[in-house]
Design an enzyme around this catalytic site. Structure first.
Site, PDB file in Angstrom:
ATOM      1  N   LYS A  23       0.839  -1.212   0.000  1.00 29.84           N
ATOM      2  CA  LYS A  23       0.000   0.000   0.000  1.00 29.84           C
ATOM      3  C   LYS A  23       0.868   1.253   0.000  1.00 29.84           C
ATOM      4  CE  LYS A  23      -1.717   1.633   4.048  1.00 29.84           C
ATOM      5  NZ  LYS A  23      -1.495   3.053   4.364  1.00 29.84           N
ATOM      6  N   ASN A  24       1.845   1.286   0.913  1.00 35.75           N
ATOM      7  CA  ASN A  24       2.597   2.526   1.095  1.00 35.75           C
ATOM      8  C   ASN A  24       3.608   2.789  -0.012  1.00 35.75           C
ATOM      9  OD1 ASN A  24       1.074   3.081   3.293  1.00 35.75           O
ATOM     10  ND2 ASN A  24       2.592   2.411   4.810  1.00 35.75           N
ATOM     11  N   ARG A  95      -4.626  10.667   4.188  1.00 35.50           N
ATOM     12  CA  ARG A  95      -3.461  11.545   4.256  1.00 35.50           C
ATOM     13  C   ARG A  95      -2.512  11.365   3.077  1.00 35.50           C
ATOM     14  NH1 ARG A  95      -2.312  14.110   8.724  1.00 35.50           N
ATOM     15  NH2 ARG A  95      -0.177  14.259   8.048  1.00 35.50           N
ATOM     16  N   CYS A 119      -5.004  12.908  12.923  1.00 37.40           N
ATOM     17  CA  CYS A 119      -5.717  11.654  12.756  1.00 37.40           C
ATOM     18  C   CYS A 119      -5.548  10.842  14.024  1.00 37.40           C
ATOM     19  CB  CYS A 119      -5.200  10.888  11.546  1.00 37.40           C
ATOM     20  SG  CYS A 119      -3.586  10.184  11.821  1.00 37.40           S
ATOM     21  N   ARG A 124       0.436  14.607  13.303  1.00 40.70           N
ATOM     22  CA  ARG A 124       0.959  14.374  11.950  1.00 40.70           C
ATOM     23  C   ARG A 124       1.077  15.650  11.087  1.00 40.70           C
ATOM     24  NH1 ARG A 124      -1.438   8.965   9.394  1.00 40.70           N
ATOM     25  NH2 ARG A 124       0.531   9.006   8.280  1.00 40.70           N
ATOM     26  N   ASP A 310       4.164   0.475  11.912  1.00 42.52           N
ATOM     27  CA  ASP A 310       2.947  -0.160  11.388  1.00 42.52           C
ATOM     28  C   ASP A 310       2.794  -1.604  11.860  1.00 42.52           C
ATOM     29  OD1 ASP A 310       2.431   2.205  10.111  1.00 42.52           O
ATOM     30  OD2 ASP A 310       3.230   1.566   8.174  1.00 42.52           O
ATOM     31  N   ARG A 402      -8.882  -0.358   4.200  1.00 47.62           N
ATOM     32  CA  ARG A 402      -8.035   0.683   3.599  1.00 47.62           C
ATOM     33  C   ARG A 402      -6.679   0.119   3.206  1.00 47.62           C
ATOM     34  NH1 ARG A 402      -7.502   6.085   6.814  1.00 47.62           N
ATOM     35  NH2 ARG A 402      -6.177   6.318   4.994  1.00 47.62           N
TER      36      ARG A 402
HETATM   37  N1  EPU Z   1       6.448  14.353  10.844  1.00 49.12           N
HETATM   38  C1  EPU Z   1       6.759  15.655  11.144  1.00 49.12           C
HETATM   39  N2  EPU Z   1       6.668  16.568  10.143  1.00 49.12           N
HETATM   40  C2  EPU Z   1       6.312  16.234   8.870  1.00 49.12           C
HETATM   41  C3  EPU Z   1       6.013  14.907   8.581  1.00 49.12           C
HETATM   42  C4  EPU Z   1       6.080  13.973   9.590  1.00 49.12           C
HETATM   43  O1  EPU Z   1       7.078  15.978  12.276  1.00 49.12           O
HETATM   44  O2  EPU Z   1       6.269  17.120   8.010  1.00 49.12           O
HETATM   45  C5  EPU Z   1       6.512  13.336  11.909  1.00 49.12           C
HETATM   46  C6  EPU Z   1       5.197  12.580  12.071  1.00 49.12           C
HETATM   47  O3  EPU Z   1       4.282  13.272  12.906  1.00 49.12           O
HETATM   48  C7  EPU Z   1       5.675  11.272  12.650  1.00 49.12           C
HETATM   49  C8  EPU Z   1       7.011  11.050  11.947  1.00 49.12           C
HETATM   50  O4  EPU Z   1       7.438  12.348  11.510  1.00 49.12           O
HETATM   51  O5  EPU Z   1       5.898  11.428  14.023  1.00 49.12           O
HETATM   52  C9  EPU Z   1       6.985  10.117  10.771  1.00 49.12           C
HETATM   53  O6  EPU Z   1       5.935  10.486   9.880  1.00 49.12           O
HETATM   54  P1  EPU Z   1       6.033  10.249   8.325  1.00 49.12           P
HETATM   55  O7  EPU Z   1       5.859  11.548   7.616  1.00 49.12           O
HETATM   56  O8  EPU Z   1       7.217   9.417   7.996  1.00 49.12           O
HETATM   57  O9  EPU Z   1       4.710   9.398   8.068  1.00 49.12           O
HETATM   58  P2  EPU Z   1       3.893   9.409   6.729  1.00 49.12           P
HETATM   59  O10 EPU Z   1       4.793   9.578   5.599  1.00 49.12           O
HETATM   60  O11 EPU Z   1       2.727  10.338   6.876  1.00 49.12           O
HETATM   61  C10 EPU Z   1       4.063   6.841   6.242  1.00 49.12           C
HETATM   62  C11 EPU Z   1       3.100   5.715   6.086  1.00 49.12           C
HETATM   63  C12 EPU Z   1       2.493   5.360   7.439  1.00 49.12           C
HETATM   64  C13 EPU Z   1       3.636   4.962   8.367  1.00 49.12           C
HETATM   65  C14 EPU Z   1       4.663   6.114   8.458  1.00 49.12           C
HETATM   66  C15 EPU Z   1       5.875   5.789   9.288  1.00 49.12           C
HETATM   67  C16 EPU Z   1       2.300   6.044   3.835  1.00 49.12           C
HETATM   68  C17 EPU Z   1       1.181   6.368   2.927  1.00 49.12           C
HETATM   69  N3  EPU Z   1       2.054   6.107   5.147  1.00 49.12           N
HETATM   70  O12 EPU Z   1       3.297   7.943   6.758  1.00 49.12           O
HETATM   71  O13 EPU Z   1       1.653   4.237   7.236  1.00 49.12           O
HETATM   72  O14 EPU Z   1       3.144   4.683   9.643  1.00 49.12           O
HETATM   73  O15 EPU Z   1       5.117   6.469   7.133  1.00 49.12           O
HETATM   74  O16 EPU Z   1       6.522   4.680   8.793  1.00 49.12           O
HETATM   75  O17 EPU Z   1       3.381   5.708   3.393  1.00 49.12           O
HETATM   76  C18 EPU Z   1      -0.073   2.739   7.742  1.00 49.12           C
HETATM   77  O18 EPU Z   1       0.191   2.163   6.680  1.00 49.12           O
HETATM   78  O19 EPU Z   1      -0.856   2.253   8.616  1.00 49.12           O
HETATM   79  C19 EPU Z   1       0.530   4.037   7.988  1.00 49.12           C
HETATM   80  C20 EPU Z   1       0.061   4.895   8.894  1.00 49.12           C
END
Ligand code: EPU
Length: 440
Positions: A23-24, A95, A119, A124, A310, A402
């Site tokens: 998915k990711n 997101r 969320c 986030r 995850d 999802r």
């Molecule tokens: N963060 C910041 N600032 C930002 C972005 C993120 O402080 O601008 C923080 C977040 O709040 C969090 C950490 O950095 O504490 C990591 O967040 P990240 O941005 O890496 O998460 P994401 O890219 O929004 C993806 C996956 C998530 C997975 C996370 C961490 C996708 C679509 N989603 O989210 O997947 O948990 O990386 O590995 O790739 C899931 O599949 O259930 C899921 C939530």
């Protein structure tokens, strides 16, 4: 009509199952199709509600999307490059739709994408995405809840480290924004997740010039034009991990096919500590044959190659019925413990403070009605249900849909007793009263 899963615990899972695409990886790759006019073909795409939603978003952005005309195949044909607005109604549903920001900006020179809210995993923010896009020479503004990014990226130095480590989708966005810049971009503290490597592979196949995929430094030399891609999505390491844990929690013997064990070393390391036997049968096949109760082991989630957040709730399900106690530290999403009260409803012994939980393994958990609060919490509850004595009703399974491609079919094929059942939510007294009031 809503559905729930009814899980009858006690079956020992046995057999082989094929892992679906990630998915990711798929979601940012679908967004990256916007970088070239014409038909991009993605293979091994999982059939998920998030994928269908991303298709809808791409259609509002000028693509004709054909989903699963052949199994696993999604064709994204970019026919109109004028739209630049991804609206709140769609972005607020998921997101990952924020990943269209980088591709739109790179190709169309302007992007208006609704800013995602918080969320169930916590706040986030998207500050790292914004900082990165500004660092490569673009302007960013916030108007009525939309992020508005403008300008031709020139390239530059980007540092993507945040308080919780690098951002995965932030890396995807800045990477996509910079592939057609007029200069060179260097991203430091880039996310090293395999899903980013898959995206780098896709972009390079489209004609981009990116070095360093899978490392924390990405070097991107801008090119003028990209062509559509034809590429396979990598196997889903989180789905694979969930199914491996399902085998361990039922003391089963399950073989996972078409997975990538090389990107699952943190889970295997945990399995070794927990005395969960696993065997790599070949480059893409792993067997988890676990006749005995697992032993507890401490856990801390970390960016890749650390233990993935995850898989925290699925592994915590196993810890709930393991021998001994374990400290679980959530270092990516400090608030990602919404499953804890639900696990407790099934008889788990968990104490929690801030970003840490202490799980003391119990001999037995017992079926009860519970609700999924997010995707991985839902998966963890299904695992708990498989281990529980009696029947567990898992509500709010739209979260599970999802991100897991026919999870119940896969578990059923391994001998689990899990059914998707339509149910009629109880009407509240307030609903009945307002109906009476309307009738009066
Ligand atoms: N963060 C910041 N600032 C930002 C972005 C993120 O402080 O601008 C923080 C977040 O709040 C969090 C950490 O950095 O504490 C990591 O967040 P990240 O941005 O890496 O998460 P994401 O890219 O929004 C993806 C996956 C998530 C997975 C996370 C961490 C996708 C679509 N989603 O989210 O997947 O948990 O990386 O590995 O790739 C899931 O599949 O259930 C899921 C939530």
């Amino acid at each position: 009509m809503p559905h729930k899963f009814v899980v009858e615990g006690g079956a020992r899972l046995q057999g082989s199952v094929r892992v679906s695409g990630s998915k990711n990886a798929a979601l940012p790759m679908m967004a990256a199709a916007l970088l070239a006019k014409g038909p991009t073909i993605l293979r091994n795409v999982p059939d998920l509600s998030d994928v269908r939603l991303m298709a809808e978003i791409l259609e509002t952005l000028g693509a004709d999307v054909t989903l699963f005309a052949e199994p696993g195949v999604v064709v994204i044909d970019v026919v109109d490059e004028a739209p630049i607005h991804a609206p709140y109604e769609l972005v607020s549903e998921m997101r990952a739709s924020f990943c269209v920001l980088g591709p739109l900006l790179a190709r169309r020179g302007e992007a208006h994408v609704s800013q995602p809210g918080g969320c169930t995993l916590g706040e986030r923010p998207v500050d790292l995405h914004i900082k990165g896009i500004q660092a490569i020479g673009c302007e960013v503004d916030f108007v009525r809840g939309d992020v508005i990014a403008k300008g031709r990226p020139t390239g530059g130095r980007v540092y993507l480290g945040g308080p919780m480590g690098p951002s995965v989708t932030g890396t995807a966005n800045v990477l996509c924004a910079s592939v057609m810049s007029s200069g060179v971009t260097i991203i430091d503290q880039a996310a090293c997740e395999p899903e980013i490597s898959n995206l780098v592979e896709m972009l390079n196949s489209m004609g981009a010039k990116i070095r360093g995929g899978g490392t924390s430094r990405l070097v991107i030399e801008g090119v003028d034009e990209l062509r559509p891609a034809n590429i396979a999505v990598i196997p889903d390491r989180i789905e694979a991990g969930t199914l491996m844990i399902a085998s361990a929690i039922t003391r089963g013997d399950v073989t996972l096919e078409q997975c990538d064990p090389d990107v699952m070393l943190a889970l295997f390391d945990k399995f070794t500590e927990m005395r969960v036997p696993f065997e790599r049968l070949d480059a893409t096949t792993v067997r988890i044959n676990c006749p005995n109760r697992a032993k507890a082991a401490d856990l801390a989630t970390l960016p890749y190659p650390g233990f993935p957040t995850d898989l925290q709730s699925p592994l915590m399900a196993l810890l709930c019925v393991s021998e001994g106690y374990a400290l679980v530290e959530e270092k990516i999403y400090p608030e990602r413990f919404m499953h804890v009260p639900e696990y407790r409803r099934l008889g788990a012994d968990i104490r929690k403070q801030f970003n840490t939980a202490i799980v003391t393994g119990v001999d037995r958990v017992y079926g009860a009605p519970v609700a999924a609060t997010d995707l991985r919490a839902g998966a963890g509850l299904i695992l708990m249900g498989l281990a529980a004595e009696g029947t567990t009703d898992v509500m709010k399974i739209q979260h599970v849909d999802r991100g897991y491609d026919r999870l119940e079919d896969k578990l059923t094929s391994l001998g689990a007793n899990i059914k998707r059942v339509e149910f009629f939510p109880r009407r509240r007294a307030s609903d009945r009263n307002s109906k009476r009031a309307r009738a009066a």
